[in-house]
Design a protein around this motif. Structure first.
Motif, PDB file in Angstrom:
ATOM      1  N   LEU A 240       2.113   4.315   7.163  1.00 27.87           N
ATOM      2  CA  LEU A 240       2.042   5.709   6.346  1.00 27.87           C
ATOM      3  C   LEU A 240       2.680   6.720   7.162  1.00 27.87           C
ATOM      4  CD1 LEU A 240      -1.697   5.579   5.305  1.00 27.87           C
ATOM      5  CD2 LEU A 240       0.416   5.665   3.687  1.00 27.87           C
ATOM      6  N   VAL A 241       2.622   6.777   8.530  1.00 26.14           N
ATOM      7  CA  VAL A 241       3.229   7.711   9.565  1.00 26.14           C
ATOM      8  C   VAL A 241       4.687   7.649   9.717  1.00 26.14           C
ATOM      9  CG1 VAL A 241       3.232   8.528  12.141  1.00 26.14           C
ATOM     10  CG2 VAL A 241       0.880   7.799  11.062  1.00 26.14           C
ATOM     11  N   LYS A 242       5.024   6.349   9.572  1.00 23.82           N
ATOM     12  CA  LYS A 242       6.422   6.347   9.614  1.00 23.82           C
ATOM     13  C   LYS A 242       7.338   6.937   8.468  1.00 23.82           C
ATOM     14  CE  LYS A 242       9.793   2.612  10.217  1.00 23.82           C
ATOM     15  NZ  LYS A 242      10.143   1.291   9.759  1.00 23.82           N
ATOM     16  N   GLU A 243       6.511   6.736   7.258  1.00 26.63           N
ATOM     17  CA  GLU A 243       7.151   7.329   5.950  1.00 26.63           C
ATOM     18  C   GLU A 243       6.813   8.502   5.651  1.00 26.63           C
ATOM     19  OE1 GLU A 243       9.029   5.041   3.575  1.00 26.63           O
ATOM     20  OE2 GLU A 243       9.209   3.659   5.247  1.00 26.63           O
ATOM     21  N   SER A 244       6.281   9.055   6.788  1.00 25.33           N
ATOM     22  CA  SER A 244       5.756  10.746   6.538  1.00 25.33           C
ATOM     23  C   SER A 244       4.798  10.937   5.216  1.00 25.33           C
ATOM     24  CB  SER A 244       7.029  11.553   6.442  1.00 25.33           C
ATOM     25  OG  SER A 244       7.866  11.521   7.312  1.00 25.33           O
TER      26      SER A 244
ATOM     27  N   PHE B 218       0.731  -1.237  -0.109  1.00 28.34           N
ATOM     28  CA  PHE B 218       0.063   0.015   0.022  1.00 28.34           C
ATOM     29  C   PHE B 218       0.832   1.252   0.141  1.00 28.34           C
ATOM     30  CE2 PHE B 218      -3.785  -2.687   1.739  1.00 28.34           C
ATOM     31  CZ  PHE B 218      -4.470  -2.297   0.895  1.00 28.34           C
ATOM     32  N   VAL B 219       1.821   1.147   0.788  1.00 28.96           N
ATOM     33  CA  VAL B 219       2.648   2.287   0.994  1.00 28.96           C
ATOM     34  C   VAL B 219       3.688   2.624  -0.270  1.00 28.96           C
ATOM     35  CG1 VAL B 219       4.689   3.240   2.380  1.00 28.96           C
ATOM     36  CG2 VAL B 219       2.692   2.346   3.383  1.00 28.96           C
ATOM     37  N   THR B 220       4.052   1.720  -0.795  1.00 27.49           N
ATOM     38  CA  THR B 220       4.779   1.708  -2.123  1.00 27.49           C
ATOM     39  C   THR B 220       3.803   2.591  -3.251  1.00 27.49           C
ATOM     40  OG1 THR B 220       6.212  -0.330  -1.487  1.00 27.49           O
ATOM     41  CG2 THR B 220       6.085   0.512  -3.895  1.00 27.49           C
TER      42      THR B 220
END
Ligand code: B12
Length: 214
Positions: free
Chosen positions: A165-169, A133-135
Protein backbone atom coordinates in the motif's frame (compact mmCIF):
# COMPACT_ATOMS: atom_id res chain seq x y z
CA UNK A 1 -35.10 -22.27 27.58
CA UNK A 2 -32.83 -19.86 25.67
CA UNK A 3 -29.96 -20.02 28.16
CA UNK A 4 -29.96 -23.77 27.87
CA UNK A 5 -29.71 -23.47 24.07
CA UNK A 6 -26.68 -21.18 24.43
CA UNK A 7 -24.95 -23.57 26.84
CA UNK A 8 -25.56 -26.57 24.59
CA UNK A 9 -24.28 -24.72 21.52
CA UNK A 10 -20.71 -24.52 22.78
CA UNK A 11 -20.68 -28.30 23.31
CA UNK A 12 -22.29 -28.98 19.93
CA UNK A 13 -19.58 -27.00 18.11
CA UNK A 14 -16.81 -28.54 20.19
CA UNK A 15 -18.13 -32.03 19.38
CA UNK A 16 -18.38 -31.11 15.69
CA UNK A 17 -22.07 -32.00 15.65
CA UNK A 18 -23.40 -29.87 12.81
CA UNK A 19 -26.95 -31.27 12.91
CA UNK A 20 -27.31 -30.44 16.60
CA UNK A 21 -25.66 -27.03 16.07
CA UNK A 22 -28.14 -26.18 13.30
CA UNK A 23 -31.04 -27.42 15.42
CA UNK A 24 -29.96 -25.32 18.43
CA UNK A 25 -29.31 -22.24 16.29
CA UNK A 26 -32.82 -22.57 14.82
CA UNK A 27 -34.26 -22.85 18.33
CA UNK A 28 -32.31 -19.76 19.36
CA UNK A 29 -33.61 -17.80 16.36
CA UNK A 30 -37.18 -18.89 17.14
CA UNK A 31 -36.73 -17.88 20.77
CA UNK A 32 -35.79 -14.39 19.53
CA UNK A 33 -32.11 -14.45 20.60
CA UNK A 34 -29.82 -11.94 18.90
CA UNK A 35 -27.60 -13.50 16.19
CA UNK A 36 -24.51 -12.05 17.87
CA UNK A 37 -25.45 -13.72 21.18
CA UNK A 38 -25.81 -17.04 19.38
CA UNK A 39 -22.41 -16.53 17.69
CA UNK A 40 -20.83 -15.60 21.03
CA UNK A 41 -22.15 -18.87 22.43
CA UNK A 42 -20.66 -20.95 19.59
CA UNK A 43 -17.22 -19.25 19.47
CA UNK A 44 -15.85 -20.73 22.74
CA UNK A 45 -16.57 -24.17 21.27
CA UNK A 46 -14.39 -23.37 18.25
CA UNK A 47 -11.69 -21.86 20.47
CA UNK A 48 -11.65 -24.93 22.72
CA UNK A 49 -11.39 -27.20 19.64
CA UNK A 50 -8.34 -25.12 18.58
CA UNK A 51 -6.81 -25.52 22.04
CA UNK A 52 -7.32 -29.27 21.97
CA UNK A 53 -5.76 -29.37 18.50
CA UNK A 54 -2.65 -27.55 19.68
CA UNK A 55 -2.26 -29.88 22.68
CA UNK A 56 -2.68 -32.97 20.51
CA UNK A 57 -5.98 -34.00 22.04
CA UNK A 58 -7.80 -33.26 18.76
CA UNK A 59 -6.53 -34.10 15.28
CA UNK A 60 -7.31 -32.40 11.97
CA UNK A 61 -10.63 -34.26 11.39
CA UNK A 62 -11.98 -33.03 14.76
CA UNK A 63 -10.75 -29.51 14.02
CA UNK A 64 -12.50 -29.65 10.65
CA UNK A 65 -15.71 -30.97 12.17
CA UNK A 66 -15.79 -28.18 14.76
CA UNK A 67 -15.21 -25.64 11.97
CA UNK A 68 -17.98 -27.17 9.87
CA UNK A 69 -20.42 -27.14 12.79
CA UNK A 70 -19.60 -23.48 13.56
CA UNK A 71 -19.93 -22.57 9.90
CA UNK A 72 -23.26 -24.39 9.54
CA UNK A 73 -24.63 -22.36 12.47
CA UNK A 74 -23.27 -19.08 11.09
CA UNK A 75 -24.77 -19.72 7.65
CA UNK A 76 -28.22 -20.08 9.26
CA UNK A 77 -27.71 -16.80 11.11
CA UNK A 78 -26.43 -14.64 8.25
CA UNK A 79 -29.90 -14.08 6.68
CA UNK A 80 -31.06 -12.82 10.09
CA UNK A 81 -28.40 -10.12 10.24
CA UNK A 82 -30.17 -7.80 7.85
CA UNK A 83 -30.30 -4.55 9.88
CA UNK A 84 -32.75 -1.97 8.57
CA UNK A 85 -31.93 -2.91 4.96
CA UNK A 86 -31.34 0.74 4.11
CA UNK A 87 -30.29 0.98 0.44
CA UNK A 88 -27.88 3.84 1.19
CA UNK A 89 -24.28 2.81 1.80
CA UNK A 90 -22.55 4.57 4.71
CA UNK A 91 -19.11 3.48 3.55
CA UNK A 92 -17.25 0.90 1.50
CA UNK A 93 -15.17 -1.96 2.91
CA UNK A 94 -12.89 -4.35 1.04
CA UNK A 95 -12.13 -7.38 3.21
CA UNK A 96 -10.36 -10.74 2.96
CA UNK A 97 -8.33 -13.40 4.76
CA UNK A 98 -4.64 -12.82 4.02
CA UNK A 99 -2.37 -14.91 1.82
CA UNK A 100 -1.94 -18.51 3.00
CA UNK A 101 -4.96 -18.35 5.30
CA UNK A 102 -8.16 -20.28 4.58
CA UNK A 103 -9.92 -19.46 7.88
CA UNK A 104 -12.98 -17.44 6.99
CA UNK A 105 -15.79 -18.05 9.48
CA UNK A 106 -14.94 -14.96 11.53
CA UNK A 107 -14.45 -12.83 8.41
CA UNK A 108 -17.83 -13.95 7.03
CA UNK A 109 -19.54 -12.92 10.27
CA UNK A 110 -17.87 -9.51 10.12
CA UNK A 111 -18.87 -9.02 6.48
CA UNK A 112 -22.49 -9.88 7.32
CA UNK A 113 -22.64 -7.54 10.33
CA UNK A 114 -21.00 -4.67 8.43
CA UNK A 115 -23.55 -5.11 5.63
CA UNK A 116 -26.32 -5.14 8.23
CA UNK A 117 -24.92 -1.89 9.59
CA UNK A 118 -25.16 -0.24 6.16
CA UNK A 119 -21.66 -0.72 4.77
CA UNK A 120 -21.08 -1.87 1.21
CA UNK A 121 -18.77 -4.88 1.59
CA UNK A 122 -16.59 -6.37 -1.11
CA UNK A 123 -15.39 -9.72 0.23
CA UNK A 124 -12.32 -11.00 -1.62
CA UNK A 125 -12.52 -14.37 0.16
CA UNK A 126 -9.60 -16.41 1.48
CA UNK A 127 -5.88 -16.65 0.69
CA UNK A 128 -5.86 -13.11 -0.72
CA UNK A 129 -2.45 -11.95 -1.92
CA UNK A 130 -1.12 -8.45 -1.17
CA UNK A 131 -1.38 -7.76 -4.92
CA UNK A 132 -5.07 -8.71 -4.97
CA UNK A 133 -5.82 -6.46 -1.96
CA UNK A 134 -3.98 -3.53 -3.55
CA UNK A 135 -5.66 -4.06 -6.93
CA UNK A 136 -9.05 -4.02 -5.20
CA UNK A 137 -8.18 -0.84 -3.27
CA UNK A 138 -7.25 0.86 -6.57
CA UNK A 139 -10.41 -0.32 -8.30
CA UNK A 140 -12.99 0.04 -5.51
CA UNK A 141 -11.52 2.99 -3.59
CA UNK A 142 -12.94 1.72 -0.27
CA UNK A 143 -12.95 3.76 2.94
CA UNK A 144 -11.70 0.72 4.83
CA UNK A 145 -9.53 -2.30 4.04
CA UNK A 146 -10.19 -5.24 6.40
CA UNK A 147 -7.38 -7.78 6.81
CA UNK A 148 -8.04 -11.05 8.63
CA UNK A 149 -5.19 -13.28 9.84
CA UNK A 150 -5.80 -16.41 11.90
CA UNK A 151 -2.34 -17.95 12.18
CA UNK A 152 0.97 -16.57 13.37
CA UNK A 153 2.44 -17.79 10.07
CA UNK A 154 0.10 -15.61 7.99
CA UNK A 155 0.73 -12.31 9.81
CA UNK A 156 3.33 -11.78 7.09
CA UNK A 157 0.43 -11.31 4.66
CA UNK A 158 -0.75 -8.28 6.65
CA UNK A 159 2.73 -6.77 6.70
CA UNK A 160 3.34 -7.33 2.99
CA UNK A 161 -0.04 -5.80 2.16
CA UNK A 162 0.80 -2.72 4.28
CA UNK A 163 4.19 -2.41 2.53
CA UNK A 164 2.60 -2.65 -0.90
CA UNK A 165 0.00 0.00 0.00
CA UNK A 166 2.85 2.34 0.90
CA UNK A 167 4.79 1.46 -2.25
CA UNK A 168 1.75 2.19 -4.43
CA UNK A 169 1.11 5.51 -2.61
CA UNK A 170 -2.26 4.26 -1.37
CA UNK A 171 -1.59 4.11 2.35
CA UNK A 172 -3.15 7.51 3.13
CA UNK A 173 -6.16 6.78 0.93
CA UNK A 174 -7.59 3.91 2.97
CA UNK A 175 -7.98 3.03 6.66
CA UNK A 176 -6.73 -0.44 7.51
CA UNK A 177 -8.74 -2.51 10.01
CA UNK A 178 -7.14 -5.73 11.27
CA UNK A 179 -8.40 -8.75 13.16
CA UNK A 180 -8.50 -12.52 13.53
CA UNK A 181 -7.18 -14.73 16.27
CA UNK A 182 -3.49 -14.13 15.38
CA UNK A 183 -3.80 -10.34 15.62
CA UNK A 184 -3.30 -8.25 18.80
CA UNK A 185 -3.68 -4.51 19.47
CA UNK A 186 0.05 -4.07 20.17
CA UNK A 187 0.84 -5.73 16.85
CA UNK A 188 -1.54 -3.45 14.97
CA UNK A 189 0.03 -0.43 16.62
CA UNK A 190 3.54 -1.65 15.83
CA UNK A 191 2.90 -2.14 12.12
CA UNK A 192 0.86 1.05 11.79
CA UNK A 193 -2.68 -0.26 11.31
CA UNK A 194 -5.60 2.10 11.90
CA UNK A 195 -8.00 -0.17 13.76
CA UNK A 196 -8.38 -3.51 15.50
CA UNK A 197 -11.29 -5.51 16.87
CA UNK A 198 -11.38 -8.87 18.59
CA UNK A 199 -15.00 -9.64 17.74
CA UNK A 200 -17.65 -8.79 15.20
CA UNK A 201 -19.49 -6.19 17.24
CA UNK A 202 -16.16 -4.48 17.94
CA UNK A 203 -15.37 -4.57 14.21
CA UNK A 204 -18.57 -2.69 13.37
CA UNK A 205 -17.79 -0.07 16.05
CA UNK A 206 -14.21 0.30 14.77
CA UNK A 207 -15.39 0.61 11.18
CA UNK A 208 -17.76 3.42 12.20
CA UNK A 209 -14.98 5.11 14.16
CA UNK A 210 -12.61 4.91 11.18
CA UNK A 211 -15.25 6.40 8.92
CA UNK A 212 -15.76 9.32 11.28
CA UNK A 213 -12.03 9.91 11.58
CA UNK A 214 -11.57 10.57 7.88
C1 B12 B 1 -12.22 -23.97 12.48
C2 B12 B 1 -10.72 -23.92 12.36
C3 B12 B 1 -10.15 -24.40 11.18
C4 B12 B 1 -10.98 -24.78 9.95
C5 B12 B 1 -11.32 -23.47 9.18
C6 B12 B 1 -12.65 -23.51 8.49
C7 B12 B 1 -13.03 -22.15 7.93
N1 B12 B 1 -13.79 -22.17 6.85
O1 B12 B 1 -12.65 -21.12 8.42
C8 B12 B 1 -9.98 -25.71 9.18
C9 B12 B 1 -10.19 -27.14 9.63
C10 B12 B 1 -10.05 -25.65 7.65
C11 B12 B 1 -8.63 -25.21 9.73
C12 B12 B 1 -7.44 -25.44 9.11
C13 B12 B 1 -6.19 -25.14 9.68
N2 B12 B 1 -5.99 -24.63 10.90
CO1 B12 B 1 -7.40 -23.87 11.99
N3 B12 B 1 -8.60 -23.38 13.34
C14 B12 B 1 -9.91 -23.40 13.42
C15 B12 B 1 -10.38 -22.89 14.80
C16 B12 B 1 -10.64 -24.11 15.68
C17 B12 B 1 -11.58 -21.99 14.87
C18 B12 B 1 -11.57 -20.77 13.93
C19 B12 B 1 -12.94 -20.15 13.91
O2 B12 B 1 -13.68 -20.26 12.94
N4 B12 B 1 -13.34 -19.53 15.04
C20 B12 B 1 -14.67 -18.91 15.20
C21 B12 B 1 -14.65 -17.48 14.67
C22 B12 B 1 -16.02 -16.84 14.83
O3 B12 B 1 -13.72 -16.77 15.45
P1 B12 B 1 -12.50 -15.95 14.79
O4 B12 B 1 -11.99 -16.58 13.57
O5 B12 B 1 -11.53 -15.66 15.89
O6 B12 B 1 -13.19 -14.56 14.37
C23 B12 B 1 -13.62 -13.57 15.32
C24 B12 B 1 -12.53 -12.54 15.64
O7 B12 B 1 -11.22 -13.03 15.50
C25 B12 B 1 -12.83 -11.35 14.79
N5 B12 B 1 -12.30 -11.32 13.41
C26 B12 B 1 -12.15 -12.34 12.55
N6 B12 B 1 -11.74 -11.90 11.35
C27 B12 B 1 -11.61 -10.56 11.43
C28 B12 B 1 -11.23 -9.63 10.47
C29 B12 B 1 -11.20 -8.27 10.80
C30 B12 B 1 -10.83 -7.26 9.78
C31 B12 B 1 -11.56 -7.86 12.15
C32 B12 B 1 -11.52 -6.43 12.52
C33 B12 B 1 -11.94 -8.82 13.11
C34 B12 B 1 -11.96 -10.16 12.75
O8 B12 B 1 -14.26 -11.38 14.74
C35 B12 B 1 -14.68 -12.74 14.62
C36 B12 B 1 -16.06 -12.87 15.19
O9 B12 B 1 -16.11 -12.68 16.58
C37 B12 B 1 -9.10 -22.10 15.26
C38 B12 B 1 -8.94 -21.90 16.78
C39 B12 B 1 -9.11 -20.46 17.19
N7 B12 B 1 -8.84 -20.18 18.44
O10 B12 B 1 -9.47 -19.58 16.42
C40 B12 B 1 -7.98 -22.94 14.60
C41 B12 B 1 -6.59 -22.32 14.29
C42 B12 B 1 -6.74 -20.90 13.76
N8 B12 B 1 -6.08 -23.19 13.22
C43 B12 B 1 -4.84 -23.47 13.34
C44 B12 B 1 -4.09 -24.29 12.45
C45 B12 B 1 -2.66 -24.61 12.85
C46 B12 B 1 -4.65 -24.78 11.26
C47 B12 B 1 -3.96 -25.65 10.18
C48 B12 B 1 -2.52 -25.24 9.85
C49 B12 B 1 -4.06 -27.12 10.63
C50 B12 B 1 -3.33 -28.12 9.74
N9 B12 B 1 -2.32 -28.74 10.30
O11 B12 B 1 -3.66 -28.28 8.59
C51 B12 B 1 -4.91 -25.44 8.99
C52 B12 B 1 -4.46 -24.22 8.16
C53 B12 B 1 -5.19 -23.98 6.90
C54 B12 B 1 -4.78 -22.67 6.27
N10 B12 B 1 -3.82 -22.67 5.36
O12 B12 B 1 -5.31 -21.63 6.61
C55 B12 B 1 -4.21 -22.80 14.56
C56 B12 B 1 -3.30 -21.61 14.21
C57 B12 B 1 -2.07 -21.56 15.12
C58 B12 B 1 -1.08 -20.55 14.65
N11 B12 B 1 -0.05 -20.98 13.98
O13 B12 B 1 -1.19 -19.39 14.88
C59 B12 B 1 -5.47 -22.46 15.43
C60 B12 B 1 -5.34 -21.20 16.31
C61 B12 B 1 -5.72 -23.72 16.32
C62 B12 B 1 -4.63 -23.92 17.34
N12 B12 B 1 -4.77 -23.45 18.56
O14 B12 B 1 -3.65 -24.56 17.05
N13 B12 B 1 -8.81 -24.57 10.92
Amino acid sequence: MSNKVLEQLMEAVLNGDDDLTKELVSQGIEAGLAPTDIINAMSPGAREAGKRFSTGEYFLPELMMAGEAMNAGVQLLIPHMTGDASPKSIGKVVIGSVEGDVHDIGKNIISALLRADGFEVIDLGIDVTPDAFVTAVKKEQPNILGLGSYMSTTLRGIEETMDLLVKESLRDKVKVLMGGVAVFPQYVQRIGGDGFAEDAEGAVKEARRLLGGE
